[in-house]
Scaffold this motif. Structure first.
Motif, PDB file in Angstrom:
ATOM      1  N   SER A 143       0.809  -1.224   0.000  1.00 34.29           N
ATOM      2  CA  SER A 143       0.000   0.000   0.000  1.00 34.29           C
ATOM      3  C   SER A 143       0.839   1.270   0.000  1.00 34.29           C
ATOM      4  N   ARG A 144       1.723   1.372  -0.966  1.00 31.74           N
ATOM      5  CA  ARG A 144       2.429   2.637  -1.128  1.00 31.74           C
ATOM      6  C   ARG A 144       1.451   3.683  -1.688  1.00 31.74           C
ATOM      7  N   LEU A 145       1.689   4.928  -1.305  1.00 33.69           N
ATOM      8  CA  LEU A 145       0.904   6.038  -1.855  1.00 33.69           C
ATOM      9  C   LEU A 145       1.798   6.830  -2.796  1.00 33.69           C
TER      10      LEU A 145
ATOM     11  N   ARG B 161       6.889  -1.585  11.345  1.00 31.35           N
ATOM     12  CA  ARG B 161       6.296  -1.582  10.005  1.00 31.35           C
ATOM     13  C   ARG B 161       5.619  -0.245   9.715  1.00 31.35           C
ATOM     14  N   CYS B 162       5.778   0.201   8.482  1.00 32.03           N
ATOM     15  CA  CYS B 162       5.240   1.512   8.120  1.00 32.03           C
ATOM     16  C   CYS B 162       3.792   1.412   7.652  1.00 32.03           C
ATOM     17  N   MET B 163       3.325   0.178   7.449  1.00 32.18           N
ATOM     18  CA  MET B 163       1.928   0.019   7.007  1.00 32.18           C
ATOM     19  C   MET B 163       1.402  -1.321   7.505  1.00 32.18           C
ATOM     20  N   ASP B 164       0.108  -1.431   7.684  1.00 29.21           N
ATOM     21  CA  ASP B 164      -0.492  -2.725   7.989  1.00 29.21           C
ATOM     22  C   ASP B 164      -0.249  -3.661   6.810  1.00 29.21           C
TER      23      ASP B 164
ATOM     24  N   ILE C 149       5.189  -7.613   5.913  1.00 27.92           N
ATOM     25  CA  ILE C 149       5.721  -8.855   6.484  1.00 27.92           C
ATOM     26  C   ILE C 149       7.243  -8.781   6.668  1.00 27.92           C
ATOM     27  N   ILE C 150       7.821  -7.598   6.441  1.00 30.97           N
ATOM     28  CA  ILE C 150       9.283  -7.474   6.553  1.00 30.97           C
ATOM     29  C   ILE C 150       9.695  -6.616   7.749  1.00 30.97           C
ATOM     30  N   ASN C 151       8.991  -5.520   7.971  1.00 38.32           N
ATOM     31  CA  ASN C 151       9.292  -4.635   9.103  1.00 38.32           C
ATOM     32  C   ASN C 151      10.712  -4.054   9.023  1.00 38.32           C
ATOM     33  N   CYS C 152      11.058  -3.450   7.901  1.00 40.13           N
ATOM     34  CA  CYS C 152      12.420  -2.920   7.748  1.00 40.13           C
ATOM     35  C   CYS C 152      12.614  -1.589   8.462  1.00 40.13           C
ATOM     36  N   SER C 153      11.525  -1.003   8.962  1.00 38.70           N
ATOM     37  CA  SER C 153      11.649   0.299   9.617  1.00 38.70           C
ATOM     38  C   SER C 153      12.086   0.119  11.078  1.00 38.70           C
ATOM     39  N   ASN C 154      12.217   1.211  11.787  1.00 42.22           N
ATOM     40  CA  ASN C 154      12.682   1.146  13.185  1.00 42.22           C
ATOM     41  C   ASN C 154      12.109   2.323  13.961  1.00 42.22           C
TER      42      ASN C 154
ATOM     43  N   ILE D  84       3.369  -2.121  -4.425  1.00 41.35           N
ATOM     44  CA  ILE D  84       4.120  -2.964  -3.482  1.00 41.35           C
ATOM     45  C   ILE D  84       5.418  -2.247  -3.118  1.00 41.35           C
ATOM     46  N   CYS D  85       5.909  -2.430  -1.882  1.00 39.55           N
ATOM     47  CA  CYS D  85       7.114  -1.680  -1.504  1.00 39.55           C
ATOM     48  C   CYS D  85       8.346  -2.300  -2.152  1.00 39.55           C
ATOM     49  N   LEU D  86       9.327  -1.448  -2.366  1.00 37.61           N
ATOM     50  CA  LEU D  86      10.529  -1.827  -3.113  1.00 37.61           C
ATOM     51  C   LEU D  86      11.213  -3.050  -2.506  1.00 37.61           C
TER      52      LEU D  86
HETATM   53  S1  SF4 Z   1       9.404  -3.428   4.296  1.00 39.53           S
HETATM   54 FE1  SF4 Z   1       9.839  -1.440   5.133  1.00 39.53          FE
HETATM   55  S2  SF4 Z   1       9.216   0.070   3.538  1.00 39.53           S
HETATM   56 FE2  SF4 Z   1       8.302  -1.943   3.044  1.00 39.53          FE
HETATM   57  S3  SF4 Z   1       6.255  -1.829   3.940  1.00 39.53           S
HETATM   58 FE3  SF4 Z   1       7.592  -2.804   5.465  1.00 39.53          FE
HETATM   59  S4  SF4 Z   1       8.350  -1.154   6.777  1.00 39.53           S
HETATM   60 FE4  SF4 Z   1       7.456  -0.229   4.934  1.00 39.53          FE
END
Ligand code: SF4
Length: 573
Positions: A69-71, A290-293, A296-301, A479-481
């Motif tokens: 869900s990228r905007l 995670r930056c969005m619901d 499944i990766i949670n690359c943020s912090n 989809i996120c990169l």
């Molecule tokens: S992987 Fe990172 S950029 Fe992609 S949706 Fe999850 S938190 Fe956001």
């Protein structure tokens, strides 16, 4: 598919429209660029009333496809003068999709600062004079108090109101941290509409329509499993995007000292490894977020100080590279504080990081002096000469200070990968439709593809062209990169993704869907830029990348011009 909301800020009226036939089935970047290329006069002033600001969720927003869900935010850019799309995570795309909106077109200019509230009943125009020159953190807090927690917020800080060329657009996460559509000065376009914020409330909205739910469920489950099986994903989960600091340093292409070195002595102190260790130890720190619901990766912090006070979320590789190594700043806490101030003012950390580095090269402040860099960025709020200079980005600052080595293409600062060692990325910087933009096609070393040599002088044009087309499609699907990277190595996953789009739209799609979608988006963008007056001469890196050897490798950017020009020729074919 959803509909389009057209908002005229000049007379504060809005209406809902069907998506025109030529844009049917599009979302995200495909829709923003399609609308701009058909509705915005190419020669118009980016900050004038003829320019339009478009928001669009990706095609698969608010479905069970992971990280989907990228905007996309699009307009003609005041920074690059090109067509522009910047996209962000956050909760807004899902809420817009659930409200049945595939796009919002903002036109004209309000007489006074105004916000919009969009919900199931339509749009309400809200006078926003009391928010004038508010920072984004304050805007978010006040709007949350006023409208409750079931909202997403899109907003600008003072930089957008003042129409600074590096102004960004903020989008809140489900837990109300700011994510950023950072690049290209789109915050300034929002400011030129006198639009301070958009509040989106999806209370009582419906699920998004999916034509074939059974097929969709099977294919999205297979896609999630496949993405999680890729070895890169475990690294992004543990270290976030900051994992790239040590990888790029090892490869000798970590932007350092205004792109004069490819390795930074202080790299470990600003690395993902160090950040993760700190966030595991510090109160309230989170090395996974995670930056969005649906991520499944949670690359943020969530980066906190020693007492557990949140400084910023999320602290990412590009900020660390441009503000950290490229300015020789090895203090991760200072980098995080600079990130927070930039988010609050509403300014791109990358272009401002590039501006600080050229200011250091000019002798305005010493290399590695993070405290003075922070003070200089805070000058933006005071609207001092120096502050406004930095807030207008790297190119503006470099030219103002008479610096010869300004790392930009079409006005936009490069990302934190040196193009002399990552030559495919260099071709992308040169030829992307949006100035130096790594997200358009970053050709980084890939253990799954050992045959590819990122520093070879030839063969980089086709690699860049393929990636530019692929990511134009991914930015349209939404989809996120990071979730899209495994699809490059596991072709079966591309089939799963295409099947999800097909099940959602109820349209048969063949295996060339992503390639064809990406190519048509790039073609539309290229045609717009051609009509603005851009030519092959603009598709070039600054000369110092061709002439100065990057240490320690000794590489120069030596991709032949014919190969660079071939990218545009093939896109337009
Ligand atoms: S992987 Fe990172 S950029 Fe992609 S949706 Fe999850 S938190 Fe956001």
């Amino acid at each position: 598919m959803g509909k389009i909301m057209r908002v005229n800020m000049s007379d504060l009226k809005a209406n809902i429209e069907e998506i025109p036939k030529e844009h049917q089935g599009l979302g995200g970047r495909g829709l923003t660029s399609g609308i701009i290329s058909r509705e915005v006069p190419p020669l118009t002033d980016p900050l004038g009333t003829e320019n339009k600001l478009i928001f669009s969720p990706g095609i698969l927003a608010a479905t069970a496809v992971p990280n989907n869900s990228r905007l996309s935010v699009g307009a003609k850019s005041p920074l690059t003068n090109t067509i522009k799309e910047a996209n962000s995570g956050g909760a807004a795309a899902q809420k817009l999709a659930r409200l049945g909106l595939q796009g919002i077109i903002i036109e004209g200019r309000a007489k006074e600062l105004t916000s919009l509230k969009i919900d199931k009943n339509g749009v309400t125009f809200i006078p926003a004079a009391s928010y004038k020159e508010f920072g984004n953190y304050g805007v978010i807090e006040r709007l949350k108090k006023e409208f409750g927690n079931n909202i997403a917020i899109i907003s600008i800080g003072p930089a957008g109101e003042w129409r600074l060329k590096a102004a960004s657009v903020i989008v809140t996460t489900p837990d109300f941290y700011p994510r950023v559509a950072a690049r290209g000065g789109l915050g300034a376009v929002m400011g030129s509409k006198n639009l301070k914020a958009i509040v989106i409330d999806d209370t009582n909205s419906d699920q998004v329509e999916i034509k074939d739910r059974a097929k969709f469920r099977d294919q999205s489950t297979a896609l999630s499993k496949g993405i999680l099986s890729h070895p890169l994903i475990g690294i992004f989960k543990e270290l976030g995007t900051a994992c790239l600091v040590m990888m790029m340093n090892a490869y000798g292409c970590l932007a350092t000292k205004n792109y004069s070195l490819g390795q930074f002595q202080g790299a470990e102190k600003i690395s993902g490894e160090h950040m993760t260790e700190l966030m595991k130890r510090r109160p309230n720190g989170q090395h996974m977020h995670r930056c969005m619901d649906g991520c499944i990766i949670n690359c943020s912090n969530i980066f906190t100080d020693e007492n557990g006070k949140v400084i910023v979320s999320g602290l990412e590789y590009e900020t660390i590279g441009l503000v950290g190594s490229n300015c020789m700043i090895d203090d991760i806490d200072i980098v995080a504080q600079i990130n927070r101030v930039c988010n609050d003012i509403g300014i791109d950390t990358m272009d401002v990081g590039g501006a600080i580095a050229v200011a250091m090269e000019a002798g305005l402040l010493p290399w590695g002096d993070g405290k003075t860099a922070l003070t200089l960025i805070k000058e933006i709020v005071k609207r001092s000469d120096k502050g406004l200079m930095v807030g207008n980005g790297c190119k503006f600052t470099g030219e103002r200070l008479g610096v010869k080595r300004i790392p930009h293409v079409k006005g936009q600062c490069l990302a934190a990968y040196d193009p002399r060692s990552l030559k495919g990325t260099g071709v992308t910087y040169a030829t992307s439709t949006m100035g130096a933009d790594h997200t358009c096609g970053n050709a980084i070393p890939n253990p799954a593809n050992p045959a590819y040599n990122p520093s070879a002088p030839t063969g980089q044009g086709p690699v860049s062209q393929f990636l530019q087309s692929y990511f134009a499609a991914i930015d349209s699907v939404g989809i996120c990169l990071f979730a899209s990277l495994p699809l490059l190595d596991i072709p079966e996953l591309q089939k799963n993704l295409i099947a999800c789009v097909s099940a959602k739209l109820g349209t048969p799609l063949d295996e060339n869907y992503l390639t064809n979608l990406g190519s048509s988006v790039l073609k539309e963008e290229r045609r717009f830029n051609d009509a603005v007056g851009f030519t092959r001469i603009d598709d070039r890196l600054p000369r110092f990348f061709l002439e100065e050897k990057l240490l320690p490798s000794g590489n120069v950017f030596d991709v032949p011009e014919e190969e660079i020009d071939g990218v545009a020729q093939n896109i337009l074919r």
